[in-house]
Design an enzyme around this catalytic site. Sequence first.
Site, PDB file in Angstrom:
ATOM      1  N   GLU A 105       0.871  -1.161   0.000  1.00 33.79           N
ATOM      2  CA  GLU A 105       0.000   0.000   0.000  1.00 33.79           C
ATOM      3  C   GLU A 105       0.917   1.222   0.000  1.00 33.79           C
ATOM      4  O   GLU A 105       1.816   1.312   0.840  1.00 33.79           O
ATOM      5  CB  GLU A 105      -0.878  -0.009   1.262  1.00 33.79           C
ATOM      6  CG  GLU A 105      -1.900   1.093   1.223  1.00 33.79           C
ATOM      7  CD  GLU A 105      -2.725   1.211   2.502  1.00 33.79           C
ATOM      8  OE1 GLU A 105      -2.721   0.275   3.323  1.00 33.79           O
ATOM      9  OE2 GLU A 105      -3.360   2.269   2.655  1.00 33.79           O
TER      10      GLU A 105
ATOM     11  N   ARG B 140       5.689 -13.017   9.393  1.00 28.49           N
ATOM     12  CA  ARG B 140       6.295 -11.696   9.205  1.00 28.49           C
ATOM     13  C   ARG B 140       7.705 -11.705   9.756  1.00 28.49           C
ATOM     14  O   ARG B 140       8.021 -12.466  10.663  1.00 28.49           O
ATOM     15  CB  ARG B 140       5.546 -10.641  10.023  1.00 28.49           C
ATOM     16  CG  ARG B 140       4.163 -10.377   9.686  1.00 28.49           C
ATOM     17  CD  ARG B 140       3.585  -9.400  10.697  1.00 28.49           C
ATOM     18  NE  ARG B 140       3.927  -8.021  10.379  1.00 28.49           N
ATOM     19  CZ  ARG B 140       3.314  -7.305   9.459  1.00 28.49           C
ATOM     20  NH1 ARG B 140       2.324  -7.822   8.768  1.00 28.49           N
ATOM     21  NH2 ARG B 140       3.663  -6.067   9.222  1.00 28.49           N
TER      22      ARG B 140
ATOM     23  N   LYS C 127       4.454   0.500   9.519  1.00 30.03           N
ATOM     24  CA  LYS C 127       4.532   1.769   8.792  1.00 30.03           C
ATOM     25  C   LYS C 127       3.970   2.907   9.626  1.00 30.03           C
ATOM     26  O   LYS C 127       4.444   4.030   9.545  1.00 30.03           O
ATOM     27  CB  LYS C 127       3.779   1.649   7.470  1.00 30.03           C
ATOM     28  CG  LYS C 127       4.626   1.012   6.397  1.00 30.03           C
ATOM     29  CD  LYS C 127       3.998   1.162   5.036  1.00 30.03           C
ATOM     30  CE  LYS C 127       3.090  -0.002   4.766  1.00 30.03           C
ATOM     31  NZ  LYS C 127       2.579  -0.040   3.398  1.00 30.03           N
TER      32      LYS C 127
HETATM   33  P1  ATP Z   1       2.851  -2.504   8.048  1.00 30.00           P
HETATM   34  O1  ATP Z   1       2.294  -3.513   8.991  1.00 30.00           O
HETATM   35  O2  ATP Z   1       4.281  -2.196   8.234  1.00 30.00           O
HETATM   36  O3  ATP Z   1       2.020  -1.272   7.915  1.00 30.00           O
HETATM   37  P2  ATP Z   1       1.596  -3.623   5.798  1.00 30.00           P
HETATM   38  O4  ATP Z   1       1.394  -5.077   5.792  1.00 30.00           O
HETATM   39  O5  ATP Z   1       0.406  -2.824   6.117  1.00 30.00           O
HETATM   40  O6  ATP Z   1       2.839  -3.233   6.663  1.00 30.00           O
HETATM   41  P3  ATP Z   1       1.713  -3.436   2.978  1.00 30.00           P
HETATM   42  O7  ATP Z   1       2.150  -2.297   2.152  1.00 30.00           O
HETATM   43  O8  ATP Z   1       0.309  -3.828   2.943  1.00 30.00           O
HETATM   44  O9  ATP Z   1       2.168  -3.090   4.438  1.00 30.00           O
HETATM   45  O10 ATP Z   1       2.647  -4.681   2.725  1.00 30.00           O
HETATM   46  C1  ATP Z   1       2.919  -5.204   1.465  1.00 30.00           C
HETATM   47  C2  ATP Z   1       3.305  -6.642   1.603  1.00 30.00           C
HETATM   48  O11 ATP Z   1       4.424  -6.779   2.453  1.00 30.00           O
HETATM   49  C3  ATP Z   1       2.183  -7.456   2.216  1.00 30.00           C
HETATM   50  O12 ATP Z   1       1.965  -8.591   1.421  1.00 30.00           O
HETATM   51  C4  ATP Z   1       2.681  -7.829   3.564  1.00 30.00           C
HETATM   52  O13 ATP Z   1       2.237  -9.105   3.916  1.00 30.00           O
HETATM   53  C5  ATP Z   1       4.199  -7.780   3.411  1.00 30.00           C
HETATM   54  N1  ATP Z   1       4.816  -7.417   4.675  1.00 30.00           N
HETATM   55  C6  ATP Z   1       4.568  -6.326   5.415  1.00 30.00           C
HETATM   56  N2  ATP Z   1       5.274  -6.339   6.555  1.00 30.00           N
HETATM   57  C7  ATP Z   1       6.005  -7.472   6.544  1.00 30.00           C
HETATM   58  C8  ATP Z   1       6.956  -8.072   7.437  1.00 30.00           C
HETATM   59  N3  ATP Z   1       7.288  -7.503   8.591  1.00 30.00           N
HETATM   60  N4  ATP Z   1       7.514  -9.247   7.084  1.00 30.00           N
HETATM   61  C9  ATP Z   1       7.201  -9.825   5.923  1.00 30.00           C
HETATM   62  N5  ATP Z   1       6.329  -9.322   5.037  1.00 30.00           N
HETATM   63  C10 ATP Z   1       5.733  -8.157   5.324  1.00 30.00           C
HETATM   64 MG    MG Z   2      -1.153  -4.104   4.778  1.00 30.97          MG
END
Ligand code: ATP
Ligand code: MG
Length: 578
Positions: free
Chosen positions: A51, A276, A286
């Site tokens: 995102e 994760r 984020k």
């Molecule tokens: P955050 O929790 O940091 O806000 P998010 O999951 O909301 O992260 P996205 O932009 O939706 O952020 O993430 C894009 C992809 O990265 C998703 O498929 C998510 O599963 C993966 N991702 C996010 N954080 C991690 C992590 N700590 N380890 C592995 N993969 C991750």
């Molecule tokens: Mg997300």
Amino acid sequence: MSDDKKEENIKANNTGEKGTTIPPHFIRYIIQQDMKTNKWAGRVETRFPPEPNGYLHIGHAKAICLSFGMAEEFGGVCHLRFDDTNPTKEETEYVESIKKDVKWLGFNWGKHEYYASDYFDQLYAFSLQLIKMGKAYVCDLTPEQIREYRGTLTEPGRESPYRNRSMQENLTLFNRMKRGHFKDGEKVLRAKIDMASPNINMRDPVIYRILHAKHHRTGDKWCIYPMYDFTHCLSDSIEQITHSLCTLEFEDHRPLYDWFLDALGVYHPQQIEFARLNLTYTVMSKRKLLQLVKEGHVRGWDDPRMPTISGFRRRGYTPTSIRTFADRIGVAKRDSMVDYGLLEHCIREELNKTAPRVMGVLRPLKVIIDNYPDDLVEEMEAVNNPEDESMGARKVPFSKVIYIEETDFMENPPKKFFRLSPGQEVRLRYAYYITCTDVIKDASGKVIELHCTYDPESKGGGTPDGRRVKGTIHWVSAVHAIRAEVRLYEHLLTVPDPSDEEEDKHFLEYLNPESLEVIENALLEPSLANVKEGQRFQFERHGYFYVDPDSTEGKPVFNRTVTLRDTWGKMVQQNKHD
Ligand code: ATP
Ligand code: MG
């Protein structure tokens, strides 16, 4: 073998030394099986779906390495898809930074750059289809009421009083929602599933909401926006993704994705969840990273203390070191915390082989060599990297007045101090043996200058009589030295895992006030006079350094990437001996 035991084994193997093969993880295994059975007609099509509401962090790097890595390995493609369904939090700046970071890691999405917002028309059509099938309805409950009606983990939810509106009424109201007849939050479109489902995600989730906001790509075209869950699985379907790899928190959403895809009778990708990445001494959300930036706790998204990909880049990490790290941590089904030391180990191992070594004095102490000729300058031969002869040698000028590291001198040293002290001989790296004869102090008693003598016979580091000198220290010639700013970093947080600590404490309370130390006037050997942004060096005994973009003509700025102390490597060695 129990699952836990298996995972431990995998982890142990992954952290092994060079040459250890990376064991096949369960996702690789699933794809291998699918290839054997020809489940997807030989296709492997994955996606990385960020995102655009912040910069990518090292957790994303894990997801990128996995999704792009699997596609690469099996001759498939990986899409870069921006999940841009929330106009209020998303910006083009983030889109650009994400593209830059994925490219920097060395992955290529080719023509497969997609935006969920490109599917808004189709998603709207899908929602009409659901309404017509009696599987979606317009609900007038307020957000608070919806929450209240949803029930809890232990109590079933209650049905909305608007749940049984006629299809015609729903169509009319949804159309009016789209045309802007209602205010934000006044109405939503919900899937009609099961308010008593044990899975809360299935209790008539909202699929469209009203948001009178300008979208970074569609502008003012829409005032209703599809929710993430609805958009995500259908975007995967539209793009004909085969293996939709996502993190564990989406496991509970999978039944909902299945429901949408089955209800609409569209292409159905396979979703596979993995753990994760969490890293000690840092935060990985984020929202929290945004807070650090917005409130000025760090100097920006690419501050070298940030666990963002751009932060690691500016700190001096290489793409390969991050990819090696991602390989070594493996892919598991259980959330865990990875030691920051492992990441440092990966970059250290690489830079040890590739970074030229130089001498730099961070906290200079002046040394005058009384018996050295006043105007003599000798060019001392110094090897660039003992690990790699092909990197050659250079000349380092030596003269009567030099600077050494303040901490390499002690007036009253303890027993095992082998560096410089009154009467004690020490070796100057690539130069001579010197002995301290006099200590000059200022009014406050601080040592400000040393007088020494040198042994002309000891050039290059040995003497004809072969006498032993235990300590070797680095130095720079005073007249030849160049000035530089050096930035030293410590962990962002003072505790490995803030969630382990007192519950009511905010992560900001664990911010390390000493995470950045700026040394304004370090003195470096003159070979560093014309360094360029992006170059990497080992400053002997201090660690690995990266030339920061803040560097100016005549005053380079260096970030310390990592020190030389390899706590992780030591631990692995020790475990081998145990
Ligand atoms: P955050 O929790 O940091 O806000 P998010 O999951 O909301 O992260 P996205 O932009 O939706 O952020 O993430 C894009 C992809 O990265 C998703 O498929 C998510 O599963 C993966 N991702 C996010 N954080 C991690 C992590 N700590 N380890 C592995 N993969 C991750
Ligand atoms: Mg997300």
